[in-house]
Each structure stands twice: as structure tokens, then as C-alpha cells.
Design a protein around this motif. Structure first.
Motif, PDB file in Angstrom:
ATOM      1  N   PRO A  10       0.818  -1.212   0.000  1.00  0.00           N
ATOM      2  CA  PRO A  10       0.000   0.000   0.000  1.00  0.00           C
ATOM      3  C   PRO A  10       0.856   1.268   0.000  1.00  0.00           C
ATOM      4  CG  PRO A  10      -0.814  -1.582   1.605  1.00  0.00           C
ATOM      5  CD  PRO A  10       0.511  -2.095   1.111  1.00  0.00           C
ATOM      6  N   VAL A  11       0.474   2.215  -0.824  1.00  0.00           N
ATOM      7  CA  VAL A  11       1.191   3.487  -0.943  1.00  0.00           C
ATOM      8  C   VAL A  11       1.208   4.188   0.410  1.00  0.00           C
ATOM      9  CG1 VAL A  11       1.167   5.741  -2.088  1.00  0.00           C
ATOM     10  CG2 VAL A  11       0.531   3.685  -3.363  1.00  0.00           C
ATOM     11  N   ASP A  12       2.306   4.864   0.683  1.00  0.00           N
ATOM     12  CA  ASP A  12       2.463   5.648   1.909  1.00  0.00           C
ATOM     13  C   ASP A  12       2.435   4.806   3.183  1.00  0.00           C
ATOM     14  OD1 ASP A  12       2.673   7.997   0.411  1.00  0.00           O
ATOM     15  OD2 ASP A  12       0.513   8.308   0.449  1.00  0.00           O
ATOM     16  N   THR A  13       2.853   3.536   3.062  1.00  0.00           N
ATOM     17  CA  THR A  13       2.991   2.691   4.248  1.00  0.00           C
ATOM     18  C   THR A  13       4.354   2.016   4.207  1.00  0.00           C
ATOM     19  OG1 THR A  13       2.197   0.585   3.357  1.00  0.00           O
ATOM     20  CG2 THR A  13       0.519   2.142   4.133  1.00  0.00           C
ATOM     21  N   LEU A  14       4.718   1.391   5.291  1.00  0.00           N
ATOM     22  CA  LEU A  14       5.941   0.592   5.357  1.00  0.00           C
ATOM     23  C   LEU A  14       5.632  -0.889   5.197  1.00  0.00           C
ATOM     24  CD1 LEU A  14       7.664   2.388   8.378  1.00  0.00           C
ATOM     25  CD2 LEU A  14       8.026   2.781   5.935  1.00  0.00           C
ATOM     26  N   ALA A  15       4.404  -1.201   4.804  1.00  0.00           N
ATOM     27  CA  ALA A  15       3.929  -2.580   4.809  1.00  0.00           C
ATOM     28  C   ALA A  15       3.888  -3.216   3.428  1.00  0.00           C
ATOM     29  CB  ALA A  15       2.526  -2.632   5.417  1.00  0.00           C
ATOM     30  N   MET A  16       4.020  -4.528   3.447  1.00  0.00           N
ATOM     31  CA  MET A  16       3.712  -5.398   2.315  1.00  0.00           C
ATOM     32  C   MET A  16       2.688  -6.396   2.850  1.00  0.00           C
ATOM     33  SD  MET A  16       7.544  -6.158   0.900  1.00  0.00           S
ATOM     34  CE  MET A  16       8.152  -6.579   2.534  1.00  0.00           C
ATOM     35  N   GLU A  17       1.651  -6.650   2.081  1.00  0.00           N
ATOM     36  CA  GLU A  17       0.598  -7.569   2.515  1.00  0.00           C
ATOM     37  C   GLU A  17       0.388  -8.622   1.440  1.00  0.00           C
ATOM     38  OE1 GLU A  17      -2.635  -4.847   3.105  1.00  0.00           O
ATOM     39  OE2 GLU A  17      -1.826  -4.161   5.024  1.00  0.00           O
ATOM     40  N   PHE A  18       0.102  -9.848   1.887  1.00  0.00           N
ATOM     41  CA  PHE A  18      -0.163 -10.902   0.908  1.00  0.00           C
ATOM     42  C   PHE A  18      -1.269 -11.817   1.390  1.00  0.00           C
ATOM     43  CE2 PHE A  18       2.767 -13.065   3.717  1.00  0.00           C
ATOM     44  CZ  PHE A  18       2.297 -14.354   3.748  1.00  0.00           C
ATOM     45  N   THR A  19      -1.869 -12.492   0.417  1.00  0.00           N
ATOM     46  CA  THR A  19      -2.889 -13.502   0.671  1.00  0.00           C
ATOM     47  C   THR A  19      -2.635 -14.651  -0.295  1.00  0.00           C
ATOM     48  OG1 THR A  19      -4.487 -11.781   1.250  1.00  0.00           O
ATOM     49  CG2 THR A  19      -5.372 -13.962   0.787  1.00  0.00           C
ATOM     50  N   ARG A  20      -2.778 -15.859   0.218  1.00  0.00           N
ATOM     51  CA  ARG A  20      -2.610 -17.049  -0.631  1.00  0.00           C
ATOM     52  C   ARG A  20      -3.485 -18.148  -0.076  1.00  0.00           C
ATOM     53  NH1 ARG A  20      -1.092 -21.563  -2.970  1.00  0.00           N
ATOM     54  NH2 ARG A  20       0.582 -21.560  -4.503  1.00  0.00           N
ATOM     55  N   ASP A  21      -4.316 -18.759  -0.927  1.00  0.00           N
ATOM     56  CA  ASP A  21      -5.152 -19.887  -0.536  1.00  0.00           C
ATOM     57  C   ASP A  21      -4.421 -21.194  -0.817  1.00  0.00           C
ATOM     58  OD1 ASP A  21      -7.052 -18.004   0.072  1.00  0.00           O
ATOM     59  OD2 ASP A  21      -8.427 -18.547  -1.542  1.00  0.00           O
ATOM     60  N   PHE A  22      -4.751 -22.218  -0.005  1.00  0.00           N
ATOM     61  CA  PHE A  22      -4.138 -23.533  -0.141  1.00  0.00           C
ATOM     62  C   PHE A  22      -5.214 -24.604  -0.090  1.00  0.00           C
ATOM     63  CE2 PHE A  22      -0.815 -20.812   1.410  1.00  0.00           C
ATOM     64  CZ  PHE A  22       0.282 -21.194   0.663  1.00  0.00           C
ATOM     65  N   ASP A  23      -5.000 -25.665  -0.838  1.00  0.00           N
ATOM     66  CA  ASP A  23      -5.918 -26.796  -0.862  1.00  0.00           C
ATOM     67  C   ASP A  23      -5.511 -27.811   0.200  1.00  0.00           C
ATOM     68  OD1 ASP A  23      -7.348 -25.673  -3.020  1.00  0.00           O
ATOM     69  OD2 ASP A  23      -5.829 -26.402  -4.413  1.00  0.00           O
ATOM     70  N   ALA A  24      -5.546 -27.353   1.447  1.00  0.00           N
ATOM     71  CA  ALA A  24      -5.184 -28.188   2.595  1.00  0.00           C
ATOM     72  C   ALA A  24      -5.820 -27.579   3.839  1.00  0.00           C
ATOM     73  CB  ALA A  24      -3.668 -28.238   2.762  1.00  0.00           C
ATOM     74  N   PRO A  25      -6.100 -28.398   4.839  1.00  0.00           N
ATOM     75  CA  PRO A  25      -6.656 -27.875   6.089  1.00  0.00           C
ATOM     76  C   PRO A  25      -5.648 -26.966   6.813  1.00  0.00           C
ATOM     77  CG  PRO A  25      -6.889 -30.274   5.959  1.00  0.00           C
ATOM     78  CD  PRO A  25      -5.998 -29.857   4.833  1.00  0.00           C
ATOM     79  N   VAL A  26      -6.171 -26.085   7.632  1.00  0.00           N
ATOM     80  CA  VAL A  26      -5.329 -25.151   8.393  1.00  0.00           C
ATOM     81  C   VAL A  26      -4.264 -25.891   9.200  1.00  0.00           C
ATOM     82  CG1 VAL A  26      -5.341 -23.571  10.371  1.00  0.00           C
ATOM     83  CG2 VAL A  26      -6.945 -23.226   8.524  1.00  0.00           C
TER      84      VAL A  26
END
Length: 157
Positions: A10-26
């Protein structure tokens, strides 16, 4: 099934964010993050050999590992500040090649039902230059390749 990695800074932040789905139980996804012999099988891009020299996967534990190829060795270390089984990991992350540039990383494990799960992450860098250096280093490609290896590992577990 191949699930895409969604990585944003996100612009103007120090962060990187990600999301990834997996075909396996938590529980299986979390186990692949917890057990060093499993972590060695998937973490990092293709073509790198991983060695783990420290792995205390618990709240207030620590880790140290390296990746190596024909060009050299790349070492990383950090602290697992909070570990909640099948739910959450809060850790620090530091690359030996950039000392004092410590990231704070959050990982959330979500049950999607039907034997599927989602991993959400947020990495907060010490400054914008450090964040941009990570993004320009091929980090997204390395994450994508690592998660492809993780997909194969999860199918075997």
C-alpha cells in the motif's frame, strides 16, 4: 490446483501484505510452517539449498537459516514472538546482508472449510527504502515459487 499469490504494498505505508489460498486444512498448513524438516522442503525459490541452524518454534523462540546456491549464501534470523497453533504467528525477520533492517511479520491462518485454508500476511519494514528493496529483489517470484513447492508438500502430508 494452483492458487495465485496476491502481494500488495500500500502506498504511503511501510507494509507489504499478501494472501494465498491452499488446498489443505489449516492444521496441515500450520504444521508446514512449524516443523523445520517441512520448512526446508518449501521455503524459498527454486534452486536454493536450505540449511536451518536454529529453530525454536514457540512464543519467544528464535530461528536462523540460510539459502545457498552457486553465487553464495544468504542467511536470515529472527524471533518468534507469538505462536498460536493453527491460528497466528508474529515474528521478526532480518537478512544478514542488510543488518538492522528488521521486519515485523504477521501470519494469519484461516479455515475456509472443505479442507481449504488461507494464509494472510503483513510485513512491516523499518523504512520505505527497505520495503522497496525487498520488492525489487524478486521477493514476489521467490514467494510464488516457495508456495508452489508448499502446494506439492501439502498434497503429500
Amino acid at each position: 490446483m494452483t492458487n495465485a499469490l496476491a502481494l500488495v504494498a500500500p502506498v504511503d505505508t511501510l507494509a507489504m501484505e499478501f494472501t494465498r489460498d491452499f488446498d489443505a486444512p489449516v492444521a496441515v498448513l500450520f504444521r508446514a510452517h512449524a516443523e523445520p524438516e517441512l520448512v526446508k522442503r518449501w521455503l524459498g525459490p527454486h534452486g536454493l539449498e536450505m540449511a536451518i541452524t536454529e529453530w525454536e518454534f514457540r512464543s519467544h523462540g528464535g530461528y536462523r537459516y540460510s539459502h545457498a546456491d552457486e553465487h553464495g549464501e544468504y542467511a536470515f534470523n529472527g524471533t518468534f514472538h507469538t505462536v498460536r497453533e493453527n491460528e497466528f504467528i508474529l515474528q521478526t525477520f532480518e537478512f544478514d546482508g542488510a543488518p538492522d533492517m528488521v521486519n515485523i511479520e504477521y501470519l494469519w491462518f484461516e479455515d475456509l472449510g472443505g479442507g481449504r485454508s488461507r494464509l494472510r500476511g503483513r510485513s512491516i519494514c523499518p523504512n520505505v527504502e527497505a520495503r522497496d528493496a525487498l520488492l525489487s529483489s524478486g521477493m514476489e517470484g521467490g514467494m510464488t515459487e516457495g508456495y508452489e513447492k508448499l502446494d506439492r508438500l501439502l498434497a503429500d502430508l
